[in-house]
Scaffold this motif. Sequence first.
Motif, short mmCIF file in Angstrom:
data_model
loop_
_atom_site.label_atom_id
_atom_site.label_comp_id
_atom_site.label_asym_id
_atom_site.label_seq_id
_atom_site.Cartn_x
_atom_site.Cartn_y
_atom_site.Cartn_z
N ASP A 154 0.25 -1.50 -0.23
CA ASP A 154 -0.26 0.16 0.10
C ASP A 154 0.64 1.29 -0.10
N TYR A 186 -3.51 4.14 -3.04
CA TYR A 186 -4.64 5.02 -2.38
C TYR A 186 -4.18 6.81 -2.59
N ALA A 187 -5.02 7.38 -2.73
CA ALA A 187 -5.18 8.88 -2.79
C ALA A 187 -5.47 9.40 -0.85
N LYS A 189 -7.08 10.70 1.87
CA LYS A 189 -9.24 11.53 2.30
C LYS A 189 -8.84 11.91 3.27
N VAL A 232 -9.24 1.85 -10.53
CA VAL A 232 -8.83 2.89 -9.66
C VAL A 232 -7.85 3.01 -8.81
N SER A 233 -7.69 2.22 -7.81
CA SER A 233 -6.72 2.24 -6.82
C SER A 233 -5.81 1.51 -7.11
#
Lengths: 371, 604
Positions: A154, A186-187, A189, A232-233
């Motif tokens: 990750d 992951y962005a 948040k 997406v991720s």
Amino acid sequence: MAGLYIHVPFCKSKCTYCDFCSYPSEIQKAELYFACLYKELKHRAQQLKGKVIKTIYFGGGTPSFVEPKYIYGALKQIYTCFNVSKEAEITLEVNPGTIDESKLKVYKNAGINRFSIGLQSANSETLRIVNRIHNVEDFKNAVTLLKGFNLSIDVMIGLPGETQEDVINSLELATSFSSVKHISLYALKAEEGTPMFTKYLNGELLSDDEVASIYEASCKYLSQKGFNRYEVSNFCKEGFHSRHNLNYWKRGEYLGVGVGASSFLDGKRFTNTESIDEYTKCLLSNKFAEVFIEEVNLEDAKGEYAMLALRTSFGINFNEYKKEFESDFLVDFSEPIKKNRAYLDISESTIKIKDEYLYVQNSILVDFINF
Amino acid sequence: MSSTVKQNIRNFCIIAHIDHGKSTLADRLIEMTGQVSERDMEEQLLDSMDLERERGITIKLTPVRMLYKAKDGNEYIFNLIDTPGHVDFTYEVSRSLRACEGAILIVDASQGIQAQTLANVYLALDNNLEIMPVINKIDLPSADPESVAKEIEDVIGLDGSNAPKISAKTGINIEEVLERIVTDIPAPKGDENAPLKALIFDSYYDNFKGVILFVRVADGSVKEGTKIKTFMSDKVFEVVEVGTFNPELRTKPSLDAGEVGYIAASIKSISDIEVGDTLFDVENPVDAPFDGYKKAQPVVFSGIYPLDGSKFIDLKEALLKLKLNDASLTFEPDNSTALGFGFRCGFLGLLHMEIIQERLEREFGLDIITTAPSVSYIVHKTDGTVLTIENPTKLPPVVEIDYMEEPVIKANIYSPPEYVGAIMELCQEKRCVFEDMVYIDSKRVKLNYTLPLNEIVFDFFDGLKSRTRGYASFDYDISGYKRSDLVKLDILLNGDMCDALSIIVHKEKAYARGRAMAERLKDVIPRQMFEIPIQAAVGGKIIARETVKALRKDVLAKCYGGDITRKKKLLEKQKEGKKKMRKLGSVEIPSEAFMSILKIDSDN
């Protein structure tokens, strides 16, 4: 077939961005918690009768933080109560600061064959700022220790103070090990109630545009390294998709066990309480600890199917859709397709969001849902 | 009715600045005279619309009849006729004043007399009303009733020294107010044996009885069977029922000279009888109406469209229903290429417009788009014809226009002297012509300007408030039309002209306004999947350009361990937001964008 998710709500300490269901100060409840979790497994088994478990995922919290005997015990219970496929993908989330040889031995014996390691950043200063309990050396040691397993790493975009260079450095480190076959990118948040949210309110975090730029550069970098984006991720080497997550995106069935865990079985979605005390109390009095139950009707089901499948680079397969719903995707969704034609790739057998629009997909997805 | 009974009637209104306690005092009077039991007493009984109660303003007039046993041993009938407190409704105020003999002037014990109050006091004095000052809110720590009493004397020339000092909120000295109504406010004059002559000061539509007329009988009497007619209408109606307001309608055999009450006469439409008109008995007519009648004219116009085009019929029905009780609202079907079918509506002013807009949304649950308000322009075409244009998109091509005229108003601005400089500066920007400046006292100045109404429509009021820290207020009267150099300013979104955003502006202001509108739209239009150029144009020439950049990140980045429900909810929320948008060509625009272009301080 179905997936099985086990939630381990314990951590050594909480990262500043985390709003997941985890309780660093309640480790003393682990013994009781797992006892109840085994009980839930046993009683839930009824609901999965006749279904083969193809994937098992231990998430958290930090599953590698608790004594490995609990993980072993959970898997033993699972093998006893469920029909687990011989080729099952069995993943355990690992924090690099909490793994050692003796734990690994137990995991191995329990049948775990895939590890998902939280690196987040290859910058030790960043790790310290966000309250991670490990440094970059710990990560390298962990990967070396877990050599030979199927590994996923990750990495996060948008951690405080991090530039594009930092993220690329993290990806470079992560992809430099041959065991690493999968990257989750992951962005960050900023969730309400976390320390990170204060930073967000103060405008200290990266803008969406900056995050998008780093994301684009990261996709390019990963592709050069042989990791292709399939969601997406999520990125992987050919054939190393996370089968457990793919099941979510294909709207497959899964059972979630433990606090805060969500399930989707027989057209019903349900979620357990997030409170350890409430969870154990329920289980001790022979009740499940569900706090939310939703029956999904046909129209919503179709919307969910589209929403989930369109996250992936495979998109929607018309034949699979027809098998599921006995109707044509192009007919059911003719309006949103027409409206978003410019952003979609449509072939004979599939429809998907064009690569360049995958990161702005919400604007498209909202037209496909009608909840 | 014998004259002794007439001696026991008191017709009065209450004049007060917004928030100085008018409705609260009215409530106390009603309560003390026992018209409504305390249990049924909803705060601020007179303001019957939710909107009125919330905003603390009065829009519709609601008379109330009270019975009061005075210390002199006689029983008196009090008719309280409420007045709206805003400049948009000045005409309604003057109507209700003419139904009274006296007015209670409420002055806030800490704030003193305010500009708007003063304007209404003068209006009351013009109508020969006896003014009875009352100093309210004496319970507040900041209250200074002595200096307020002096102010009343200095500013209005009334004796403020023995004005009742009250607290309507806590009930202090309300008894004194009741007694003083008896002693200070004259009983109505009038001859009950003369032919019927009555003033219609308001009306509303009742589903069962038809139009209910609110009347003040000056002479004669009216009862069931009387055939009535007004001066402005040819229609004759037979009275079915008369009565008083308690505050609900209560029937009575007749209404006689001096009395205030209602008449029901099976009148089908509110437009059959004009408020402000004079009513008489067909069989025994009077020669002349009361003077001062004027028809309420809409001065501000804007387009109202349903957000969802299929709700056009619903919108039409809602407007028809509102019109039943609001004769000053006008509307006709309109068609915009950008917004589809809707209505061009006319209002008494900006507040009136806002109120109608809010009532449509709240009482009828409609999602509507209101376009930028406009005024009506007179266009002289080169072929000699003359048009009145209320909608910028109806403006003929430039080559066909000889010249145009725009409405001009006379404005009175009231302010403490220290803001005169700031006001003058604002007025200069707004094409105002200075007329006069009068010091009312050491603390208050009145400035007179003539200016185009068009400038009022564009954020004049906000500008005035912000530059005087809220201390200034103003009222205005339409004074006529003036030739002016006007142009149509168009907005292009993604290359397509959006007719609903067109406005008519003075030529010299076009450039600055065009730039400001483009900047403003850039802020209110959310980023979308593609880049959106925003252009402002005059006569096909682009004068300003802004760009809304394409969206780059709009994704639920993390899949929470199978928590699909949470993900769905987030998308749902986003979808709800999207529903509030209107699609113009390929561009999605939030409905508030159409009004937001007004909120531009031109010096920004």
